[in-house]
Design a protein around this motif. Structure first.
Motif, short mmCIF file in Angstrom:
data_model
loop_
_atom_site.label_atom_id
_atom_site.label_comp_id
_atom_site.label_asym_id
_atom_site.label_seq_id
_atom_site.Cartn_x
_atom_site.Cartn_y
_atom_site.Cartn_z
N SER A 52 96.86 -64.38 34.25
CA SER A 52 96.44 -63.09 34.78
C SER A 52 96.73 -62.91 36.27
N SER A 53 97.07 -64.01 36.95
CA SER A 53 97.50 -63.92 38.35
C SER A 53 98.23 -65.22 38.70
N GLY A 54 98.90 -65.22 39.84
CA GLY A 54 99.52 -66.46 40.32
C GLY A 54 98.46 -67.50 40.63
N ALA A 81 95.95 -68.83 50.94
CA ALA A 81 94.80 -69.67 50.62
C ALA A 81 94.81 -70.21 49.19
N ALA A 82 95.39 -69.44 48.26
CA ALA A 82 95.36 -69.85 46.85
C ALA A 82 96.02 -71.21 46.61
N SER A 83 97.02 -71.57 47.42
CA SER A 83 97.72 -72.86 47.22
C SER A 83 96.78 -74.05 47.36
N ALA A 84 95.74 -73.90 48.17
CA ALA A 84 94.77 -74.99 48.35
C ALA A 84 93.49 -74.73 47.58
N PRO A 124 103.89 -78.35 46.93
CA PRO A 124 104.73 -77.78 47.99
C PRO A 124 104.89 -76.27 47.78
N VAL A 125 105.18 -75.55 48.84
CA VAL A 125 105.32 -74.09 48.77
C VAL A 125 106.69 -73.70 49.30
N ASP A 126 107.43 -72.93 48.51
CA ASP A 126 108.76 -72.45 48.93
C ASP A 126 108.58 -71.24 49.85
N ALA A 150 105.01 -77.02 41.97
CA ALA A 150 105.64 -76.17 42.98
C ALA A 150 104.94 -74.82 43.01
N ASP A 151 104.42 -74.43 44.18
CA ASP A 151 103.96 -73.06 44.36
C ASP A 151 105.18 -72.25 44.74
N SER A 152 105.80 -71.65 43.72
CA SER A 152 107.03 -70.90 43.92
C SER A 152 106.77 -69.40 43.82
N ALA A 153 105.59 -69.01 44.30
CA ALA A 153 105.20 -67.59 44.29
C ALA A 153 106.24 -66.74 45.02
N HIS A 154 106.96 -67.35 45.98
CA HIS A 154 107.94 -66.59 46.77
C HIS A 154 109.37 -66.75 46.24
N SER A 155 109.59 -67.72 45.34
CA SER A 155 110.98 -68.15 45.16
C SER A 155 111.53 -68.00 43.75
N SER A 175 104.21 -65.87 40.94
CA SER A 175 103.26 -64.76 41.04
C SER A 175 104.00 -63.46 40.77
N PHE A 176 103.33 -62.54 40.08
CA PHE A 176 103.92 -61.22 39.83
C PHE A 176 103.14 -60.12 40.54
N HIS A 177 102.55 -60.47 41.67
CA HIS A 177 101.92 -59.48 42.54
C HIS A 177 103.01 -58.49 43.00
N PRO A 178 102.64 -57.23 43.26
CA PRO A 178 103.67 -56.23 43.60
C PRO A 178 104.60 -56.58 44.77
N VAL A 179 104.20 -57.44 45.68
CA VAL A 179 105.10 -57.78 46.79
C VAL A 179 106.12 -58.86 46.40
N LYS A 180 105.97 -59.50 45.26
CA LYS A 180 106.82 -60.64 44.88
C LYS A 180 108.11 -60.17 44.16
N THR A 181 108.96 -61.13 43.77
CA THR A 181 110.29 -60.80 43.22
C THR A 181 110.22 -59.76 42.09
N GLU A 186 99.05 -57.34 38.60
CA GLU A 186 98.62 -58.72 38.86
C GLU A 186 99.24 -59.55 37.75
N GLY A 187 99.51 -60.81 38.03
CA GLY A 187 100.06 -61.66 36.98
C GLY A 187 100.71 -62.89 37.57
N GLY A 188 100.93 -63.88 36.72
CA GLY A 188 101.58 -65.10 37.17
C GLY A 188 102.08 -65.89 35.98
N HIS A 322 102.68 -64.08 58.28
CA HIS A 322 102.51 -65.06 57.19
C HIS A 322 102.65 -66.47 57.72
N TYR A 323 101.65 -67.28 57.66
CA TYR A 323 100.29 -67.04 57.23
C TYR A 323 99.35 -67.59 58.28
N ILE A 324 98.11 -67.13 58.27
CA ILE A 324 97.08 -67.80 59.05
C ILE A 324 96.95 -69.17 58.40
C1 LIG Z 1 101.10 -64.52 46.16
C2 LIG Z 1 100.85 -65.96 46.35
C3 LIG Z 1 99.97 -66.70 45.53
C4 LIG Z 1 98.99 -66.07 44.59
O1 LIG Z 1 99.48 -65.21 43.70
P1 LIG Z 1 98.55 -64.02 43.12
O2 LIG Z 1 99.41 -63.54 41.97
O3 LIG Z 1 98.37 -63.02 44.20
O4 LIG Z 1 97.27 -64.62 42.65
C5 LIG Z 1 99.93 -68.07 45.68
N1 LIG Z 1 100.66 -68.71 46.60
C6 LIG Z 1 101.47 -68.03 47.42
C7 LIG Z 1 102.27 -68.79 48.42
C8 LIG Z 1 101.58 -66.64 47.35
O5 LIG Z 1 102.37 -65.98 48.20
#
Ligand SMILES: *Cc1c(COP(=O)(O)O)cnc(C)c1O
Length: 382
Positions: A52-54, A81-84, A124-126, A150-155, A175-181, A186-188, A322-324
């Motif tokens: 339902s989300s990333g 923050a979600a990565s941790a 790791p985060v891309d 791999a947190d590949s939310a960006h990649s 992640s399939f949040h509207p800002v992502k590829t 919402e989705g992941g 990106h990011y605090i």
């Molecule tokens: C967007 C994002 C997430 C979380 O994804 P959501 O779909 O918003 O829950 C996790 N890690 C990184 C690096 C992100 O940019």
């Protein structure tokens, strides 16, 4: 106003969603299965499990990896923050390893120094879409028997030494949040080639319940029977969302190509300024260009960033930062006693960073405007 990123929904997307709205199943139908197949095919992996989300997908990956109380998991402070948080959800402890000096990606040497007897996994985060040093990280993981998530939310859509992201870690999270590829609102998704992880991900997404006769512990009951074998959640993606995702996946190559084109234009426009740095893509990795960060490189970079940020917004460009770094959030400071100075490279990057608008729907005129406004603002810093 140009945002730093946004979705691109067209008539085909709308038609796909409407078809599901008029169908028998709004959830638990076959659209989710189709989206999973589409992502598996694109990434050339065996298994995909939609969430339902990333963030839920990250939580699922940590569960599948068997992370629990008393364990440590290493990740980068320079991320969302979600990565941790997903590590904390499992009762485990996030341990941060700083990024590289000139690249906002986790440093394998730092990872090595943070490994203890309790370490179970690395996340790791891309960052911005640039693949991390997967060879370096996988080597450390293999030697120390660690799982790589791999947190590949960006990649989604990036490549590393010619390999698609999705094949470079034990599990890879999108992640399939509207800002992502691509987006589903919402989705992941978690993708993996490991059948055991796949089974655990499916359980976790639906309350820990299985109906599959093959996997039942008690096989003597009737056809109605199901078992809750683990404590899971309801983390399902709806078929309405999946329909949007299927439609978006049809244009993923175009989305990536357009992000790449925009980044090329920015790079040639900004490469000669000394007061900012831009991230270079080299030949062994190809970024998915989720973000286009500029890093202010002046003596008073913190003040200059503050001023520039406001000037950008005044000029109608809704840039972001990106990011605090996670360790500087009040929750993490309070829980773990973190302070400024703990992860100097992540902090330095954050202190000078501004993310320029980059998304496929930008017109050539929009791109020109970003270049014009940015050049004007940087000139004052030179
Ligand atoms: C967007 C994002 C997430 C979380 O994804 P959501 O779909 O918003 O829950 C996790 N890690 C990184 C690096 C992100 O940019």
């Amino acid at each position: 106003m140009l945002p730093y990123s946004r979705q691109w929904i067209d008539g085909r997307d709308v038609a796909h969603v409407i078809k599901v709205l008029r169908s028998d199943f709004l959830t638990q139908g076959d659209a989710v299965v189709k989206l999973e197949k589409s992502v598996s095919d694109y990434c050339e992996v065996k298994y995909s499990v939609a969430f339902s989300s990333g963030t839920a997908a990250l939580h699922g990956a940590c569960f599948a990896a068997g992370i629990g109380t008393g364990d440590e998991v290493i990740t980068t402070p320079l991320t969302f923050a979600a990565s941790a948080n997903c590590i904390l959800y499992m009762g485990a402890t996030p341990v941060f390893a700083d990024v590289q000096k000139n690249l906002p990606l986790i440093d394998p040497d730092e990872i090595r120094q943070k490994i203890t007897k309790k370490t179970r996994a690395i996340i790791p985060v891309d960052y911005s879409g640039i693949p991390v040093d997967y060879d370096g990280i996988n080597k450390i993981a293999k030697k120390n028997k660690l799982i790589v998530i791999a947190d590949s939310a960006h990649s989604l859509g990036a490549t590393y030494k010619g390999k698609k992201i999705g094949n470079l870690a034990d599990m890879t999270v999108f992640s399939f949040h509207p800002v992502k590829t691509i987006t589903t609102g919402e989705g992941g998704m978690v993708v993996t080639n490991n059948k055991n992880f796949y089974k655990r991900l499916c359980l976790f997404r639906t309350h820990g319940i299985t109906k599959n006769p093959k996997y039942l512990i008690d096989k003597t009951q009737g056809p109605w029977f199901y078992e809750m074998q683990e404590l899971g959640f309801n983390y399902r993606l709806t078929d309405i969302q999946a329909a949007l995702g299927i439609s978006q996946m049809k244009r993923i190559n175009f989305f990536i190509k357009r992000r790449r084109e925009i980044s090329q234009k920015y790079m040639s426009a900004f490469k000669n300024y000394r007061s900012i740095k831009i991230l270079q893509n080299d030949s062994i990795v190809r970024s998915a260009w989720h973000l286009f960060p500029i890093i202010i490189n002046t003596k008073n970079y913190r003040q200059d960033r503050l001023r520039l940020f406001s000037d950008f917004h005044q000029a109608g460009l809704k840039v972001q930062v990106h990011y605090i770094p996670i360790h500087l959030h009040p929750f993490y400071r309070k829980r773990f006693g973190y302070k400024r100075g703990d992860f100097p490279y992540a902090e330095r990057f954050y202190d000078g960073e501004i993310s320029l608008p980059i998304y496929p729907k930008m017109s050539n005129k929009d791109i020109e405007r970003v270049i014009e406004v940015t050049s004007d603002l940087i000139k004052d810093l030179e």
